[in-house]
Write a protein that holds these residues in place. Structure first.
Motif, PDB file in Angstrom:
ATOM      1  N   SER A  63       0.842  -1.185   0.000  1.00  0.00           N
ATOM      2  CA  SER A  63       0.000   0.000   0.000  1.00  0.00           C
ATOM      3  C   SER A  63       0.883   1.243   0.000  1.00  0.00           C
ATOM      4  O   SER A  63       1.883   1.317  -0.702  1.00  0.00           O
ATOM      5  CB  SER A  63      -0.950  -0.053   1.203  1.00  0.00           C
ATOM      6  OG  SER A  63      -1.823   1.037   1.229  1.00  0.00           O
ATOM      7  N   GLU A  82      -4.828  -1.918   4.407  1.00  0.00           N
ATOM      8  CA  GLU A  82      -5.868  -2.003   3.380  1.00  0.00           C
ATOM      9  C   GLU A  82      -6.591  -3.327   3.584  1.00  0.00           C
ATOM     10  O   GLU A  82      -6.044  -4.388   3.321  1.00  0.00           O
ATOM     11  CB  GLU A  82      -5.239  -1.921   1.994  1.00  0.00           C
ATOM     12  CG  GLU A  82      -6.237  -1.847   0.860  1.00  0.00           C
ATOM     13  CD  GLU A  82      -5.552  -1.635  -0.479  1.00  0.00           C
ATOM     14  OE1 GLU A  82      -6.170  -1.955  -1.502  1.00  0.00           O
ATOM     15  OE2 GLU A  82      -4.402  -1.165  -0.490  1.00  0.00           O
ATOM     16  N   GLN A  83      -7.803  -3.250   4.065  1.00  0.00           N
ATOM     17  CA  GLN A  83      -8.499  -4.436   4.554  1.00  0.00           C
ATOM     18  C   GLN A  83      -9.724  -4.760   3.692  1.00  0.00           C
ATOM     19  O   GLN A  83     -10.672  -3.971   3.641  1.00  0.00           O
ATOM     20  CB  GLN A  83      -8.923  -4.208   6.006  1.00  0.00           C
ATOM     21  CG  GLN A  83      -9.398  -5.438   6.729  1.00  0.00           C
ATOM     22  CD  GLN A  83      -9.716  -5.139   8.179  1.00  0.00           C
ATOM     23  OE1 GLN A  83     -10.619  -4.360   8.460  1.00  0.00           O
ATOM     24  NE2 GLN A  83      -8.963  -5.727   9.091  1.00  0.00           N
ATOM     25  N   PRO A  84      -9.716  -5.889   2.996  1.00  0.00           N
ATOM     26  CA  PRO A  84     -10.901  -6.276   2.220  1.00  0.00           C
ATOM     27  C   PRO A  84     -12.092  -6.507   3.143  1.00  0.00           C
ATOM     28  O   PRO A  84     -11.942  -7.017   4.257  1.00  0.00           O
ATOM     29  CB  PRO A  84     -10.476  -7.574   1.539  1.00  0.00           C
ATOM     30  CG  PRO A  84      -8.992  -7.603   1.633  1.00  0.00           C
ATOM     31  CD  PRO A  84      -8.628  -6.864   2.879  1.00  0.00           C
ATOM     32  N   LEU A  85     -13.268  -6.140   2.677  1.00  0.00           N
ATOM     33  CA  LEU A  85     -14.469  -6.411   3.455  1.00  0.00           C
ATOM     34  C   LEU A  85     -14.866  -7.866   3.275  1.00  0.00           C
ATOM     35  O   LEU A  85     -14.760  -8.425   2.178  1.00  0.00           O
ATOM     36  CB  LEU A  85     -15.614  -5.508   2.989  1.00  0.00           C
ATOM     37  CG  LEU A  85     -15.459  -4.016   3.287  1.00  0.00           C
ATOM     38  CD1 LEU A  85     -16.600  -3.242   2.647  1.00  0.00           C
ATOM     39  CD2 LEU A  85     -15.436  -3.765   4.777  1.00  0.00           C
ATOM     40  N   SER A  91     -21.498  -2.766   2.631  1.00  0.00           N
ATOM     41  CA  SER A  91     -20.374  -1.852   2.494  1.00  0.00           C
ATOM     42  C   SER A  91     -20.538  -0.600   3.320  1.00  0.00           C
ATOM     43  O   SER A  91     -19.585   0.093   3.604  1.00  0.00           O
ATOM     44  CB  SER A  91     -20.206  -1.455   1.025  1.00  0.00           C
ATOM     45  OG  SER A  91     -21.369  -0.778   0.581  1.00  0.00           O
ATOM     46  N   ARG A 148     -18.232   2.925  -0.913  1.00  0.00           N
ATOM     47  CA  ARG A 148     -17.139   2.027  -1.232  1.00  0.00           C
ATOM     48  C   ARG A 148     -17.586   0.619  -0.880  1.00  0.00           C
ATOM     49  O   ARG A 148     -18.180   0.386   0.158  1.00  0.00           O
ATOM     50  CB  ARG A 148     -15.894   2.400  -0.450  1.00  0.00           C
ATOM     51  CG  ARG A 148     -15.515   3.861  -0.580  1.00  0.00           C
ATOM     52  CD  ARG A 148     -14.092   4.064  -0.157  1.00  0.00           C
ATOM     53  NE  ARG A 148     -13.243   4.057  -1.337  1.00  0.00           N
ATOM     54  CZ  ARG A 148     -12.219   4.898  -1.497  1.00  0.00           C
ATOM     55  NH1 ARG A 148     -11.908   5.735  -0.561  1.00  0.00           N
ATOM     56  NH2 ARG A 148     -11.491   4.863  -2.593  1.00  0.00           N
ATOM     57  N   GLU A 150     -15.405  -2.405  -1.738  1.00  0.00           N
ATOM     58  CA  GLU A 150     -14.409  -3.463  -1.812  1.00  0.00           C
ATOM     59  C   GLU A 150     -13.437  -3.520  -0.634  1.00  0.00           C
ATOM     60  O   GLU A 150     -12.944  -4.575  -0.285  1.00  0.00           O
ATOM     61  CB  GLU A 150     -13.610  -3.349  -3.128  1.00  0.00           C
ATOM     62  CG  GLU A 150     -12.739  -2.103  -3.248  1.00  0.00           C
ATOM     63  CD  GLU A 150     -13.518  -0.868  -3.655  1.00  0.00           C
ATOM     64  OE1 GLU A 150     -12.890   0.185  -3.829  1.00  0.00           O
ATOM     65  OE2 GLU A 150     -14.758  -0.947  -3.783  1.00  0.00           O
ATOM     66  N   PHE A 151     -13.137  -2.393   0.012  1.00  0.00           N
ATOM     67  CA  PHE A 151     -12.157  -2.411   1.092  1.00  0.00           C
ATOM     68  C   PHE A 151     -12.360  -1.209   1.994  1.00  0.00           C
ATOM     69  O   PHE A 151     -13.153  -0.314   1.717  1.00  0.00           O
ATOM     70  CB  PHE A 151     -10.731  -2.412   0.536  1.00  0.00           C
ATOM     71  CG  PHE A 151     -10.352  -1.114  -0.115  1.00  0.00           C
ATOM     72  CD1 PHE A 151      -9.745  -0.105   0.612  1.00  0.00           C
ATOM     73  CD2 PHE A 151     -10.591  -0.895  -1.465  1.00  0.00           C
ATOM     74  CE1 PHE A 151      -9.397   1.100   0.021  1.00  0.00           C
ATOM     75  CE2 PHE A 151     -10.250   0.309  -2.062  1.00  0.00           C
ATOM     76  CZ  PHE A 151      -9.654   1.307  -1.316  1.00  0.00           C
ATOM     77  N   ARG A 152     -11.579  -1.201   3.082  1.00  0.00           N
ATOM     78  CA  ARG A 152     -11.545  -0.039   3.960  1.00  0.00           C
ATOM     79  C   ARG A 152     -10.100   0.218   4.364  1.00  0.00           C
ATOM     80  O   ARG A 152      -9.263  -0.694   4.345  1.00  0.00           O
ATOM     81  CB  ARG A 152     -12.399  -0.272   5.208  1.00  0.00           C
ATOM     82  CG  ARG A 152     -11.859  -1.362   6.143  1.00  0.00           C
ATOM     83  CD  ARG A 152     -12.688  -1.470   7.399  1.00  0.00           C
ATOM     84  NE  ARG A 152     -12.160  -2.518   8.284  1.00  0.00           N
ATOM     85  CZ  ARG A 152     -12.675  -2.806   9.470  1.00  0.00           C
ATOM     86  NH1 ARG A 152     -13.726  -2.141   9.908  1.00  0.00           N
ATOM     87  NH2 ARG A 152     -12.149  -3.754  10.219  1.00  0.00           N
TER      88      ARG A 152
END
Length: 337
Positions: A63, A82-85, A91, A148, A150-152
């Protein structure tokens, strides 16, 4: 045996026990990761004020985290997680400019209704609480008109914890490490012999040796600035007040109130780390509000002072030595007779 937590957790902290009878109240850091925007102003301010050498170009491929960890040349480290949900997880519980069934908190963007005065575009407010810049929102918060999916981002400015029970102090053979009147732990690099005992003793992996001279270096909580009544450079430079400096007891009260506010706003993931005086290190002088488990941020879940068993070990070693000496005397007397 592990010392009584109450012995060092009074209003003035561990400084009086270290020989500062007229010590002021203990000070430290409270880092609220829910408003960290990852700007790295703290890293830059720390390097500039303390004349910390550059870390060099290090393309970690992780990242935007270009420093990677706390080192002798990085006394502040801003982690970018960077954390995928998880699959199937909604979301967003709160859409910008509206409400939802899970949380009735209204969130406004930019300079629209409810946004803080002078807030940058994309900044959000949940109820009456400013939550920071885009990318720093707590789990599930949407940004702008679109959510969003896909990620947080989870961001945290890490630093030396200035432990109440500091194992680094216990093992330093030269007295290079010492407890200041403010309750912080500082390295006197001019008398450090580079033995590295403190490096392995630190339960957080904070202390590091500099390659060119072998001595250890770490955050001093800007000891020179504290003596002049100034705020540490990193906290002074933080634009969102994610890094807060002050008397530790006041910071703990402020942190508890902040967690309660986030919980009321539906951010039930919020938790404090390192604030409890009865934990394995007697509480940290630098503690954090996290939005996930400590391991996610690279922090040990249950840190323990690594020298807690030393008194018992020395006692047992002494008893073993006496037993061996007694056995040797008996054998010598028996053999001579």
């Amino acid at each position: 045996m592990f010392p009584d937590p109450n012995s060092r957790s009074g209003p003035r902290g561990p400084a009086p026990e270290a020989g500062w009878p007229d010590a002021p109240p203990r000070v430290g850091f409270f880092t609220d990761t829910s408003v960290c925007i990852g700007c790295k102003a703290c890293e830059v301010a720390c390097k500039e004020w303390n004349d910390v050498p550059g870390s060099g170009l290090d393309l970690l491929g992780m990242s935007y985290d270009n420093t990677g960890a706390l080192t002798a040349n990085s006394w502040r480290h801003v982690a970018f997680v960077e954390q995928p949900l998880p699959a199937g997880q909604p979301s967003s519980r709160v859409a910008v400019g509206g409400t939802d069934s899970a949380s009735p908190t209204t969130v406004a963007a930019g300079t629209g209704p409810g946004a803080p005065s002078g807030a940058p575009d994309g900044a959000v407010r949940a109820g009456t609480e400013f939550l920071g810049m885009p990318g720093s929102q707590p789990p599930g918060r949407g940004v702008g008109a679109q959510e969003r999916t896909e990620f947080r981002w989870l961001m945290m400015s890490d630093v030396c914890k200035h432990c109440t029970y500091a194992a680094c102090l216990d093992v330093c053979p030269t007295g290079s490490l010492f407890r200041t009147e403010f309750g912080t732990v500082v390295v006197q690099e001019d008398i450090c012999n580079g033995c590295g005992y403190c490096v392995s003793a630190c339960p957080y992996g904070v202390i590091d040796r500099r390659r060119d001279d072998g001595r250890v270096w770490k955050c001093t909580l800007c000891y020179d600035r504290l003596g002049a009544g100034m705020t540490p450079a990193c906290a002074q430079a933080c634009p969102t007040e994610s890094i807060q400096y002050g008397p530790l007891d006041e910071l703990r009260e402020r942190a508890a109130a902040r967690v309660a506010t986030l919980h009321e706003g539906g951010v039930t993931e919020a938790r404090l780390y390192g604030h409890e005086p009865t934990d394995g290190v007697g509480g940290d002088g630098a503690f954090f509000l996290l939005l996930d488990e400590p391991e996610v941020y690279g922090l040990p879940p249950e840190p323990v002072v690594t020298t807690r068993d030393l008194p018992l070990m020395w006692k047992r070693a002494g008893l073993a030595a006496l037993a061996m000496a007694a056995a040797a005397v008996v054998a010598f007397v028996g053999g001579s007779s």
